[in-house]
Write a protein that holds these residues in place. Structure first.
Motif, PDB file in Angstrom:
ATOM      1  N   MET A   1      -8.027  18.374  21.652  1.00 20.62           N
ATOM      2  CA  MET A   1      -7.576  17.257  21.053  1.00 20.62           C
ATOM      3  C   MET A   1      -6.417  16.880  21.402  1.00 20.62           C
ATOM      4  O   MET A   1      -5.244  17.225  21.141  1.00 20.62           O
ATOM      5  CB  MET A   1      -7.195  18.006  19.137  1.00 20.62           C
ATOM      6  N   PRO A   2      -6.308  16.126  22.723  1.00 24.94           N
ATOM      7  CA  PRO A   2      -5.160  16.010  23.186  1.00 24.94           C
ATOM      8  C   PRO A   2      -4.126  14.623  22.752  1.00 24.94           C
ATOM      9  O   PRO A   2      -2.617  14.764  22.645  1.00 24.94           O
ATOM     10  CB  PRO A   2      -5.487  15.075  24.567  1.00 24.94           C
ATOM     11  N   GLU A   3      -4.959  13.941  22.138  1.00 21.04           N
ATOM     12  CA  GLU A   3      -4.357  12.685  21.349  1.00 21.04           C
ATOM     13  C   GLU A   3      -3.562  13.360  20.267  1.00 21.04           C
ATOM     14  O   GLU A   3      -3.884  14.267  19.679  1.00 21.04           O
ATOM     15  CB  GLU A   3      -4.557  11.824  20.840  1.00 21.04           C
ATOM     16  N   PRO A   4      -2.424  12.883  19.545  1.00 19.96           N
ATOM     17  CA  PRO A   4      -1.809  13.740  18.469  1.00 19.96           C
ATOM     18  C   PRO A   4      -2.400  12.769  17.201  1.00 19.96           C
ATOM     19  O   PRO A   4      -2.717  13.511  16.235  1.00 19.96           O
ATOM     20  CB  PRO A   4       0.349  13.533  18.364  1.00 19.96           C
ATOM     21  N   THR A   5      -2.826  11.756  17.145  1.00 15.65           N
ATOM     22  CA  THR A   5      -3.109  11.017  15.946  1.00 15.65           C
ATOM     23  C   THR A   5      -4.733  12.229  16.087  1.00 15.65           C
ATOM     24  O   THR A   5      -5.142  11.738  14.732  1.00 15.65           O
ATOM     25  CB  THR A   5      -3.692   9.502  16.505  1.00 15.65           C
ATOM     26  N   ASP A   6      -5.389  12.181  16.597  1.00 16.91           N
ATOM     27  CA  ASP A   6      -6.619  12.852  16.926  1.00 16.91           C
ATOM     28  C   ASP A   6      -6.054  14.997  16.349  1.00 16.91           C
ATOM     29  O   ASP A   6      -7.311  14.735  15.260  1.00 16.91           O
ATOM     30  CB  ASP A   6      -7.605  13.654  18.520  1.00 16.91           C
ATOM     31  N   ARG A   7      -5.547  14.922  16.842  1.00 15.41           N
ATOM     32  CA  ARG A   7      -4.866  16.485  16.207  1.00 15.41           C
ATOM     33  C   ARG A   7      -4.654  15.544  15.089  1.00 15.41           C
ATOM     34  O   ARG A   7      -4.435  16.627  13.360  1.00 15.41           O
ATOM     35  CB  ARG A   7      -3.268  16.997  17.112  1.00 15.41           C
ATOM     36  N   GLU A   8      -3.695  14.789  14.339  1.00 10.55           N
ATOM     37  CA  GLU A   8      -3.713  15.101  12.976  1.00 10.55           C
ATOM     38  C   GLU A   8      -4.947  14.531  11.856  1.00 10.55           C
ATOM     39  O   GLU A   8      -4.789  14.913  10.914  1.00 10.55           O
ATOM     40  CB  GLU A   8      -2.656  13.565  12.856  1.00 10.55           C
ATOM     41  N   ARG A   9      -5.561  13.539  12.511  1.00 13.87           N
ATOM     42  CA  ARG A   9      -7.358  13.857  11.955  1.00 13.87           C
ATOM     43  C   ARG A   9      -7.741  15.054  11.667  1.00 13.87           C
ATOM     44  O   ARG A   9      -8.177  15.242  10.824  1.00 13.87           O
ATOM     45  CB  ARG A   9      -7.875  12.617  12.558  1.00 13.87           C
ATOM     46  N   GLY A  10      -7.173  15.676  12.749  1.00 13.74           N
ATOM     47  CA  GLY A  10      -8.289  17.115  12.431  1.00 13.74           C
ATOM     48  C   GLY A  10      -8.125  17.594  11.361  1.00 13.74           C
ATOM     49  O   GLY A  10      -8.289  18.907  10.741  1.00 13.74           O
ATOM     50  N   ILE A  11      -6.892  17.566  11.697  1.00 14.67           N
ATOM     51  CA  ILE A  11      -5.584  18.546  10.643  1.00 14.67           C
ATOM     52  C   ILE A  11      -5.883  18.184   8.968  1.00 14.67           C
ATOM     53  O   ILE A  11      -6.162  19.117   7.863  1.00 14.67           O
ATOM     54  CB  ILE A  11      -4.820  18.498  10.818  1.00 14.67           C
ATOM     55  N   ASN A  12      -5.516  17.393   8.949  1.00 13.83           N
ATOM     56  CA  ASN A  12      -5.970  16.413   7.069  1.00 13.83           C
ATOM     57  C   ASN A  12      -7.547  16.663   7.216  1.00 13.83           C
ATOM     58  O   ASN A  12      -7.646  16.698   5.968  1.00 13.83           O
ATOM     59  CB  ASN A  12      -5.902  15.147   7.695  1.00 13.83           C
ATOM     60  N   ALA A  13      -8.343  16.371   7.615  1.00 14.82           N
ATOM     61  CA  ALA A  13     -10.075  16.894   7.728  1.00 14.82           C
ATOM     62  C   ALA A  13     -10.398  18.457   7.802  1.00 14.82           C
ATOM     63  O   ALA A  13     -10.832  18.963   6.455  1.00 14.82           O
ATOM     64  CB  ALA A  13     -10.370  16.627   9.313  1.00 14.82           C
ATOM     65  N   TYR A  14      -9.114  19.530   7.896  1.00 14.89           N
ATOM     66  CA  TYR A  14      -9.265  20.981   7.685  1.00 14.89           C
ATOM     67  C   TYR A  14      -9.175  20.671   6.680  1.00 14.89           C
ATOM     68  O   TYR A  14      -9.029  21.621   5.639  1.00 14.89           O
ATOM     69  CB  TYR A  14      -8.353  21.521   8.283  1.00 14.89           C
ATOM     70  N   ALA A  15      -7.407  19.901   6.019  1.00  8.97           N
ATOM     71  CA  ALA A  15      -7.378  20.656   4.696  1.00  8.97           C
ATOM     72  C   ALA A  15      -8.406  20.059   4.109  1.00  8.97           C
ATOM     73  O   ALA A  15      -8.629  20.845   2.331  1.00  8.97           O
ATOM     74  CB  ALA A  15      -6.123  19.558   4.518  1.00  8.97           C
ATOM     75  N   ALA A  16      -8.509  18.836   4.208  1.00  7.68           N
ATOM     76  CA  ALA A  16      -9.821  18.079   2.460  1.00  7.68           C
ATOM     77  C   ALA A  16     -10.822  18.992   2.716  1.00  7.68           C
ATOM     78  O   ALA A  16     -11.144  19.200   1.204  1.00  7.68           O
ATOM     79  CB  ALA A  16     -10.154  17.109   3.520  1.00  7.68           C
ATOM     80  N   GLU A  17     -11.091  19.667   4.225  1.00  4.98           N
ATOM     81  CA  GLU A  17     -12.167  20.608   3.760  1.00  4.98           C
ATOM     82  C   GLU A  17     -12.184  22.055   3.305  1.00  4.98           C
ATOM     83  O   GLU A  17     -12.807  22.597   2.512  1.00  4.98           O
ATOM     84  CB  GLU A  17     -12.783  21.066   5.197  1.00  4.98           C
ATOM     85  N   VAL A  18     -11.060  22.681   3.374  1.00  4.48           N
ATOM     86  CA  VAL A  18     -10.752  23.520   2.066  1.00  4.48           C
ATOM     87  C   VAL A  18      -9.836  23.160   0.711  1.00  4.48           C
ATOM     88  O   VAL A  18     -10.680  23.894  -0.195  1.00  4.48           O
ATOM     89  CB  VAL A  18      -9.058  24.102   2.868  1.00  4.48           C
ATOM     90  N   ARG A  19      -9.919  22.102   0.389  1.00  3.10           N
ATOM     91  CA  ARG A  19      -9.801  21.496  -0.625  1.00  3.10           C
ATOM     92  C   ARG A  19     -11.025  21.571  -1.567  1.00  3.10           C
ATOM     93  O   ARG A  19     -10.964  21.812  -2.307  1.00  3.10           O
ATOM     94  CB  ARG A  19      -9.424  20.568  -1.187  1.00  3.10           C
ATOM     95  N   ASN A  20     -11.874  21.235  -0.607  1.00  6.12           N
ATOM     96  CA  ASN A  20     -13.613  20.554  -1.617  1.00  6.12           C
ATOM     97  C   ASN A  20     -13.963  22.213  -1.778  1.00  6.12           C
ATOM     98  O   ASN A  20     -14.800  22.537  -2.217  1.00  6.12           O
ATOM     99  CB  ASN A  20     -14.032  19.805  -0.560  1.00  6.12           C
ATOM    100  N   PHE A  21     -13.814  22.665  -0.536  1.00  6.77           N
ATOM    101  CA  PHE A  21     -14.292  24.593  -0.581  1.00  6.77           C
ATOM    102  C   PHE A  21     -13.458  25.314  -1.939  1.00  6.77           C
ATOM    103  O   PHE A  21     -14.432  26.108  -2.202  1.00  6.77           O
ATOM    104  CB  PHE A  21     -14.701  25.363   1.049  1.00  6.77           C
ATOM    105  N   HIS A  22     -12.059  24.934  -1.860  1.00 11.68           N
ATOM    106  CA  HIS A  22     -11.534  25.576  -2.834  1.00 11.68           C
ATOM    107  C   HIS A  22     -12.555  25.434  -4.469  1.00 11.68           C
ATOM    108  O   HIS A  22     -12.819  25.993  -5.072  1.00 11.68           O
ATOM    109  CB  HIS A  22     -10.517  25.340  -3.193  1.00 11.68           C
ATOM    110  N   ARG A  23     -12.673  23.956  -4.304  1.00 13.38           N
ATOM    111  CA  ARG A  23     -12.947  23.242  -5.686  1.00 13.38           C
ATOM    112  C   ARG A  23     -14.854  24.242  -6.171  1.00 13.38           C
ATOM    113  O   ARG A  23     -15.163  24.263  -7.084  1.00 13.38           O
ATOM    114  CB  ARG A  23     -13.288  21.751  -5.600  1.00 13.38           C
ATOM    115  N   PHE A  24     -15.537  24.355  -5.015  1.00 13.54           N
ATOM    116  CA  PHE A  24     -16.572  24.286  -4.922  1.00 13.54           C
ATOM    117  C   PHE A  24     -17.050  25.386  -5.592  1.00 13.54           C
ATOM    118  O   PHE A  24     -17.620  26.290  -6.069  1.00 13.54           O
ATOM    119  CB  PHE A  24     -17.484  23.807  -3.428  1.00 13.54           C
ATOM    120  N   PHE A  25     -16.387  26.403  -4.437  1.00 16.45           N
ATOM    121  CA  PHE A  25     -16.220  27.814  -4.453  1.00 16.45           C
ATOM    122  C   PHE A  25     -15.896  28.325  -6.126  1.00 16.45           C
ATOM    123  O   PHE A  25     -16.125  29.621  -6.720  1.00 16.45           O
ATOM    124  CB  PHE A  25     -15.353  29.174  -3.784  1.00 16.45           C
TER     125      PHE A  25
END
Length: 433
Positions: A1-25
């Motif tokens: 992820m060379p671009e900061p915007t891509d890295r930011e989107r990746g971090i947001n996607a990771y955070a959303a995935e973690v939140r969804n997993f918390h609810r699911f688990f």
């Protein structure tokens, strides 16, 4: 992820995935816990207790039956033993009367000056002497010739044999018991080893008394016992009386087993009440699940599949989150997207997280085991077990558990083992860190 915007989107996607997993688990843990406590655990307890209670009821019923039979046998033996006593009381006088008749017949043959015991007389071939009177000296053509002393010895043997048969007949009700209680075993031991041995000893004792004093039979008249024949006969007779008293004591305790019978009846009633309660609990479980078009047995058979699918889903989602963390190396994700499941391999709660994610797998293994060890779950309405059904479900259970174990190993390794520094540096450069 060379671009900061891509890295930011990746971090947001990771955070959303973690939140969804918390609810699911969280839903998974609560759902499995609820199903375990409301369905699996009560069913396993009831189904596991029912065969145990049924076996105890059968065993107690057998004990009740055995106790009743033992009590009846002891009562019958005590009554039959009275006949043996009467035979012992009447035996001496009868022996004296029969021997006296034999001696009288011998005197008729030899006359006043001869020895009546050495002479021969004729008796029926079956050896039964006349009961009373004095038969003719010549007898009948079917008689056989025998000496008086030999006829007396034979009569002693028949008399003792009749006593022994009477004792055996009295003990027959006790011998017919398949599993006699200790009281009955003690009574049989006394009857066989003590009383029976002493009764048989009378044969030798009375013959010795006859050999030492041919007129011993005269002492047996007038209500005397066999002990009047000789000092040794008196000793044997006392032993017989002592054994009879011991046998009476054993039979008395065996015939008075009503207290034990009452205890067994109370135990049987309690076990039957417990069995009825278990049946009610199983029926209540079916009523509780009445809104579902499945019987409790079908639910228990399908529950390991449900738990296995859920466990695999949890592990697959965790592997995706771990893949995100690896791709976002160099970013402190524990600050941007904190998680009580996925964290740094050096975090203090990593083993607690491993235990939590293992719970669905553990539940799958537990449910599969209980489904496999209960043969009634694969039985049809007619009670027949289907081998294909059993093998099919076992194969599904094994596949789910095997796949979950492989995924769990990969996830647990990703949670507790730090990545190599080289890989971490490459990831940091790829993100521009």
């Amino acid at each position: 992820m060379p671009e900061p915007t891509d890295r930011e989107r990746g971090i947001n996607a990771y955070a959303a995935e973690v939140r969804n997993f918390h609810r699911f688990f969280t839903v998974v843990l609560i759902g499995l816990l609820a199903l375990h406590m409301l369905l699996l655990r009560p069913f396993v307890q009831v189904r596991g207790a029912m065969p145990v209670i049924a076996a105890r009821i059968t065993d107690t019923e057998q004990q009740v039956t055995a106790t009743e039979e033992a009590e009846k046998a002891a009562t019958a033996a005590a009554g039959a033993l009275m006949q043996f006593r009467r035979a012992m009381q009447a035996g001496p006088e009868e022996l004296g009367r029969v021997v006296g008749n034999l001696v009288t017949r011998g005197r008729e043959v030899v006359g006043p000056g001869g020895d009546p015991y050495k002479t021969s007389i004729r008796l029926p071939k079956e050896g039964a002497p006349p009961a009373s009177g004095t038969p003719s000296v010549s007898g009948t053509p079917s008689d056989e010739s025998i000496s008086v002393e030999e006829a007396i010895r034979q009569q002693i043997g028949r008399q003792v044999e009749a006593l022994s048969l009477s004792l055996d007949a009295a003990m027959d009700p006790l011998r017919s018991l398949k599993d006699p209680p200790p009281e009955i075993q003690d009574a049989l031991k006394v009857a066989q080893e003590d009383l029976g041995r002493n009764v048989l000893a009378l044969n030798e004792v009375l013959r010795d008394a006859f050999a030492n004093a041919p007129s011993f039979w005269q002492k047996l008249n007038g209500g005397a016992t066999f002990g009047a024949a000789s000092p040794r006969a008196l000793e044997v007779t006392r032993s017989i009386n002592q054994s009879l008293r011991a046998l009476d004591s054993r039979l008395g305790s065996a015939s008075a087993m009503r207290s034990r019978q009452q205890v067994l009846q109370a135990r049987l009633a309690a076990l039957q009440a417990t069995q009825h309660e278990l049946g009610d609990r199983l029926a209540a479980l079916g009523t509780r699940l009445g809104w579902i078009p499945l019987s409790p047995e079908e639910w228990i058979r399908l529950f390991p599949i449900l738990a296995g699918v859920v466990a695999l889903t949890v592990l697959f989602r965790l592997r995706r989150i771990l893949h995100y963390r690896k791709a976002l190396g160099g970013v402190d994700l524990d600050l941007t997207a904190p998680s009580w499941i996925v964290g740094s391999p050096t975090s203090p709660g990593r083993w607690w997280a491993v235990l939590l994610i293992a719970l669905p797998l553990i539940e799958t293994v537990y449910a599969s085991y209980n489904a496999m060890v209960d043969p009634g779950l694969s039985a049809s309405i007619l009670g027949d077990s289907s081998v294909l059904t059993i093998v099919g479900f076992w194969a599904i259970y094994a596949a789910l558990i095997g796949g979950a174990i492989i995924q769990f190993y990969a996830v647990a390794r990703g949670l507790v083992v730090a990545p190599p520094k080289r890989a971490e540096a490459q990831a940091r450069r790829a993100t521009g860190g």
